[in-house]
Write a protein that holds these residues in place. Structure first.
Motif, short mmCIF file in Angstrom:
data_model
loop_
_atom_site.label_atom_id
_atom_site.label_comp_id
_atom_site.label_asym_id
_atom_site.label_seq_id
_atom_site.Cartn_x
_atom_site.Cartn_y
_atom_site.Cartn_z
N PRO A 187 12.58 8.32 -42.11
CA PRO A 187 12.76 6.89 -42.34
C PRO A 187 13.44 6.19 -41.17
O PRO A 187 13.13 5.05 -40.85
CB PRO A 187 13.63 6.85 -43.60
CG PRO A 187 13.35 8.14 -44.30
CD PRO A 187 13.13 9.14 -43.20
N GLU A 188 14.36 6.91 -40.51
CA GLU A 188 15.07 6.32 -39.38
C GLU A 188 14.12 6.03 -38.21
O GLU A 188 14.35 5.09 -37.44
CB GLU A 188 16.19 7.26 -38.92
CG GLU A 188 17.31 7.45 -39.92
CD GLU A 188 16.95 8.38 -41.08
OE1 GLU A 188 17.64 8.32 -42.12
OE2 GLU A 188 15.98 9.15 -40.93
N ALA A 189 13.05 6.81 -38.09
CA ALA A 189 12.10 6.59 -36.99
C ALA A 189 11.38 5.26 -37.13
O ALA A 189 10.99 4.65 -36.12
CB ALA A 189 11.08 7.73 -36.95
N LEU A 190 11.21 4.79 -38.35
CA LEU A 190 10.55 3.50 -38.56
C LEU A 190 11.44 2.36 -38.07
O LEU A 190 10.95 1.40 -37.44
CB LEU A 190 10.20 3.33 -40.03
CG LEU A 190 9.16 4.31 -40.56
CD1 LEU A 190 9.10 4.27 -42.08
CD2 LEU A 190 7.78 4.03 -39.96
N ARG A 191 12.71 2.44 -38.35
CA ARG A 191 13.63 1.43 -37.81
C ARG A 191 13.65 1.50 -36.28
O ARG A 191 13.60 0.47 -35.60
CB ARG A 191 15.04 1.63 -38.36
CG ARG A 191 16.04 0.67 -37.73
CD ARG A 191 17.41 0.72 -38.37
NE ARG A 191 18.27 -0.33 -37.81
CZ ARG A 191 19.36 -0.81 -38.40
NH1 ARG A 191 19.73 -0.32 -39.57
NH2 ARG A 191 20.05 -1.77 -37.83
N ALA A 192 13.71 2.72 -35.75
CA ALA A 192 13.77 2.88 -34.30
C ALA A 192 12.52 2.32 -33.63
O ALA A 192 12.60 1.79 -32.51
CB ALA A 192 13.93 4.36 -33.95
N GLU A 193 11.37 2.41 -34.29
CA GLU A 193 10.14 1.87 -33.71
C GLU A 193 10.22 0.36 -33.55
O GLU A 193 9.85 -0.20 -32.51
CB GLU A 193 8.94 2.27 -34.59
CG GLU A 193 7.61 2.10 -33.91
CD GLU A 193 7.23 3.30 -33.05
OE1 GLU A 193 6.03 3.47 -32.81
OE2 GLU A 193 8.12 4.05 -32.60
N VAL A 194 10.69 -0.31 -34.59
CA VAL A 194 10.84 -1.76 -34.52
C VAL A 194 11.87 -2.13 -33.46
O VAL A 194 11.68 -3.06 -32.66
CB VAL A 194 11.23 -2.33 -35.90
CG1 VAL A 194 11.57 -3.82 -35.80
CG2 VAL A 194 10.10 -2.10 -36.90
N GLU A 195 12.98 -1.41 -33.41
CA GLU A 195 14.01 -1.68 -32.42
C GLU A 195 13.48 -1.49 -31.00
O GLU A 195 13.80 -2.28 -30.10
CB GLU A 195 15.22 -0.78 -32.67
CG GLU A 195 15.99 -1.14 -33.93
CD GLU A 195 17.10 -0.17 -34.24
OE1 GLU A 195 18.09 -0.58 -34.89
OE2 GLU A 195 17.00 1.02 -33.85
N LEU A 196 12.66 -0.46 -30.79
CA LEU A 196 12.10 -0.21 -29.47
C LEU A 196 11.20 -1.36 -29.03
O LEU A 196 11.28 -1.83 -27.89
CB LEU A 196 11.31 1.10 -29.49
CG LEU A 196 10.49 1.43 -28.23
CD1 LEU A 196 11.41 1.62 -27.03
CD2 LEU A 196 9.63 2.66 -28.47
N ILE A 197 10.33 -1.82 -29.93
CA ILE A 197 9.40 -2.91 -29.60
C ILE A 197 10.18 -4.16 -29.21
O ILE A 197 9.86 -4.83 -28.22
CB ILE A 197 8.46 -3.18 -30.79
CG1 ILE A 197 7.54 -1.98 -31.02
CG2 ILE A 197 7.63 -4.44 -30.56
CD1 ILE A 197 6.76 -2.03 -32.32
N LYS A 198 11.21 -4.48 -29.95
CA LYS A 198 12.02 -5.65 -29.63
C LYS A 198 12.81 -5.45 -28.34
O LYS A 198 12.92 -6.37 -27.53
CB LYS A 198 12.97 -5.96 -30.79
CG LYS A 198 12.28 -6.54 -32.02
CD LYS A 198 13.28 -6.82 -33.14
CE LYS A 198 14.31 -7.87 -32.78
NZ LYS A 198 13.75 -9.23 -32.70
N GLU A 199 13.34 -4.25 -28.14
CA GLU A 199 14.12 -3.99 -26.94
C GLU A 199 13.28 -4.14 -25.68
O GLU A 199 13.77 -4.59 -24.63
CB GLU A 199 14.72 -2.58 -27.00
CG GLU A 199 15.67 -2.27 -25.86
CD GLU A 199 16.25 -0.87 -25.96
OE1 GLU A 199 17.28 -0.61 -25.32
OE2 GLU A 199 15.66 -0.02 -26.66
N LEU A 200 12.00 -3.81 -25.78
CA LEU A 200 11.11 -3.94 -24.63
C LEU A 200 10.75 -5.39 -24.32
O LEU A 200 10.19 -5.67 -23.27
CB LEU A 200 9.83 -3.13 -24.86
CG LEU A 200 9.99 -1.61 -24.82
CD1 LEU A 200 8.69 -0.93 -25.22
CD2 LEU A 200 10.45 -1.13 -23.45
#
Length: 607
Positions: free
Chosen positions: A338-351
């Motif tokens: 479940p944490e990977a789903l949050r990290a995916e959204v965070e990565l997209i925004k961070e980029l």
């Protein structure tokens, strides 16, 4: 009853159905008994295997390493078994007089379910959820699941899953069987089964449609309370006469300047409104058995177009998007955690992106929750089939309907894409039946949800679309700039064959006129491949050899599009490397190929 303090807008991301949350549930992920069909003998008395010779870690598909099976060959039928103990049932909050539900997030492609040898349900559609009721018993019970996913059945909506044994071109390893959470939930006999929110900012209200398990036999009321933080915004009570009710909830605070600024949802300020929904049944001997409470949330925002611009909350909003395949090397279409789903959204925004186009995959709803909560626009796209037939038409239409109904309340979702690049309708330019099919999907989607743009066929060969979307992998930045630098330049591609060898408009004169005047977006471009590993079988639309080459190339093509006065946005291909496709901005493990600060400057146009 639901914990009064449980707020859906601040949940931890573990609950599998984030917009209808209860506290009485138990995740059944973990080790299950497992078998391939060719390895077992089926007991003719109950239709299930007599023995299971393997174990699998659910919800990871058997092709993936995290499943513990990791066999990528063709296995059209798989079996699962799990014993749910009485203590686990009690731990889910279940008690006498209540109903125990068994939920499946997604099982690819066709599933049958038995409980204690009794067939209790079946479902077709590899990307959408379904639920069965656990027969009343003395505590524990045994679940058996049979999943059928024929790699060579091209009428199944399959997305990027390869039909060959090994991945080739732009297709990847398959995801067979259970690939989203399985969980049990204890509910009263009368309970809410679905909620759908539709904000109306101009009307200063939100419309709620909700469904319940059965037609009320005693006087039943639904009480809905809306809160923003500690502020109560509204409370309404409505009497239930059927299994489906609708109510409009007035929010006059939205009409004030302060309320408008504080409550509207945007990626930059993703405000969520909490909701509590209670069913209250009068005149029963044990109200606890017949009263339900659940929490939900929604976002107040509008999506639309005017002239050549995409609008968010009635204001022009430039789409800086990335193509997301949602694929992990260790778990394939399933999220590794479940944490990977949050990290995916965070990565997209961070980029530096504000949008993700979810490509050929109906995502885990928990990713949509994080997009809602953290602020990321999403385009939802239906996984394609690979043939045009009565069967494929029926299957895709049914599953797309389920997907729109499931995801329509998420404020992050701003566009629907039922078909991509004429996949499964490759002759639609000359075949009236295929044009009728994508035309029908457009209008079906508008009927289910008239609040968002719909793209009939993303990339080219549009009938009618609310956004004019184009795909072009030209990697010469000067040529790209010349093609898309102005609206006049873009319109030259609408006549005859476009630079990418396809007709753009294939509908009626009225459809062509409507689509040609819609905001234009380049929704696939780039595809630049770079990998320092010489042993990798790299594939991309343009290969570069060093990080410095990658930097120069990305700067050129992003800069060309940022200078355009004719585009309302773009979507870069792609976020991550995926199997042999090495055209991601990160590798398959989400490690950026250039420093994040540098990528963000290129993507945001501040380099």
């Amino acid at each position: 009853m639901l914990d009064e303090e449980l707020r859906a807008s601040t949940q931890d991301g573990a609950y599998p159905r984030p917009q209808l949350v209860r506290s009485e549930w138990l995740d059944l992920s973990g080790e299950w008994d497992f078998a391939f069909d060719e390895d077992v003998e089926v007991d003719a008395r109950v239709g299930t295997p007599a023995e299971f010779g393997r174990t699998i870690v659910v919800p990871y598909p058997p092709e993936s390493p995290l499943s513990g099976v990791h066999e990528t060959g063709h296995h059209p039928v798989v079996w699962y078994r799990r014993r749910v103990e009485a203590a686990e049932v009690a731990g889910a909050g279940h008690a006498s007089g209540r109903v125990l539900l068994l939920h499946f997030g997604a099982v690819d492609y066709r599933a049958d379910v038995w409980i204690d040898g009794r067939h209790v349900g079946a479902h077709e559609g590899g990307h959408t959820p379904f639920t069965v009721e656990v027969p009343a018993g003395d505590g524990g019970f045994e679940i058996v699941v049979r999943a059928e996913d024929d790699p060579r059945d091209f009428s199944q909506p399959r997305g990027k899953q390869d039909w060959r044994v090994a991945p080739h071109s732009i297709w990847y390893h398959r995801t067979t069987g259970i690939w989203q959470p399985v969980w049990i939930e204890s509910v009263p006999r009368q309970h809410v089964t679905r909620v759908a929110w539709r904000p109306d900012i101009d009307g200063e209200c939100v419309h709620l449609a909700f469904e319940v398990a059965q037609k009320p036999v005693a006087p039943t009321r639904a009480r809905v309370t809306l809160r923003h933080g500690e502020q109560q915004l509204a409370e309404v009570t409505v009497a239930l006469a059927s299994t489906r009710e609708e109510v409009s909830i007035s929010l006059p605070v939205v009409g004030t300047e302060q309320g408008y600024d504080e409550l509207l949802w945007t990626p930059e300020r993703p405000v969520l409104i909490d909701a509590r929904i209670e069913l209250l049944t009068d005149g029963t001997a044990d109200p606890a058995d017949t009263s339900d409470a659940a929490s939900s949330y929604f976002g107040l925002r509008s999506v639309g177009t005017v002239g050549e611009r995409f609008l968010l909350n009635d204001r022009p909003y430039f789409v800086r998007g990335v193509l997301s395949q949602g694929y992990w090397p260790q778990s394939h279409l399933a999220a590794p955690s479940p944490e990977a789903l949050r990290a995916e959204v965070e990565l997209i925004k961070e980029l530096g992106f504000n949008t993700a186009r979810l490509h050929q995959k109906l995502e885990d709803p928990r990713l949509l929750y994080w997009a809602d909560r953290l602020g990321l626009l999403l385009w939802v796209e239906m996984p394609s089939a690979y043939e045009f037939s009565d069967t494929s038409v029926t299957r895709l239409t049914r599953e797309w309907t389920d997907a729109v109904r499931r995801d329509s309340s998420h404020p992050s979702v701003v566009a629907w894409v039922p078909i991509n690049e004429s996949w499964a309708v490759r002759n639609l330019a000359v075949d009236a039946r295929q044009r009728d099919f994508i035309r029908s999907l457009y209008h079906l989607t508008k009927a289910l949800d008239g609040t968002r743009p719909v793209i009939s066929n993303d990339g080219w060969e549009h009938t009618q679309s609310d956004l004019l979307t184009l795909h072009d992998y030209e990697n010469d930045h000067e040529v790209l700039g010349a093609r898309y630098g102005t609206r006049e330049a873009i319109e030259t591609s609408l006549e005859g064959m476009s630079p990418f060898g396809k007709r753009v408009l294939v509908g009626t004169a009225a459809e062509a006129e409507a689509t040609a005047s819609a905001p234009a977006l380049l929704t696939e471009f780039g595809g630049v491949s770079f990998t320092p590993d010489a042993d990798v079988d790299a594939w991309g639309y343009r290969l570069v050899g060093t990080p410095e080459d990658l930097d120069r190339h990305l700067s050129g093509i992003f800069g060309a599009l940022d200078a355009s006065t004719g585009l309302a946005g773009w979507v870069y291909t792609q976020l991550t490397d995926t199997v042999q496709e090495t055209n991601g901005l990160t590798d398959e493990n989400r490690v950026p190929k250039l420093p994040v600060e540098r990528l963000r400057a290129i993507i945001r146009g501040t380099a």
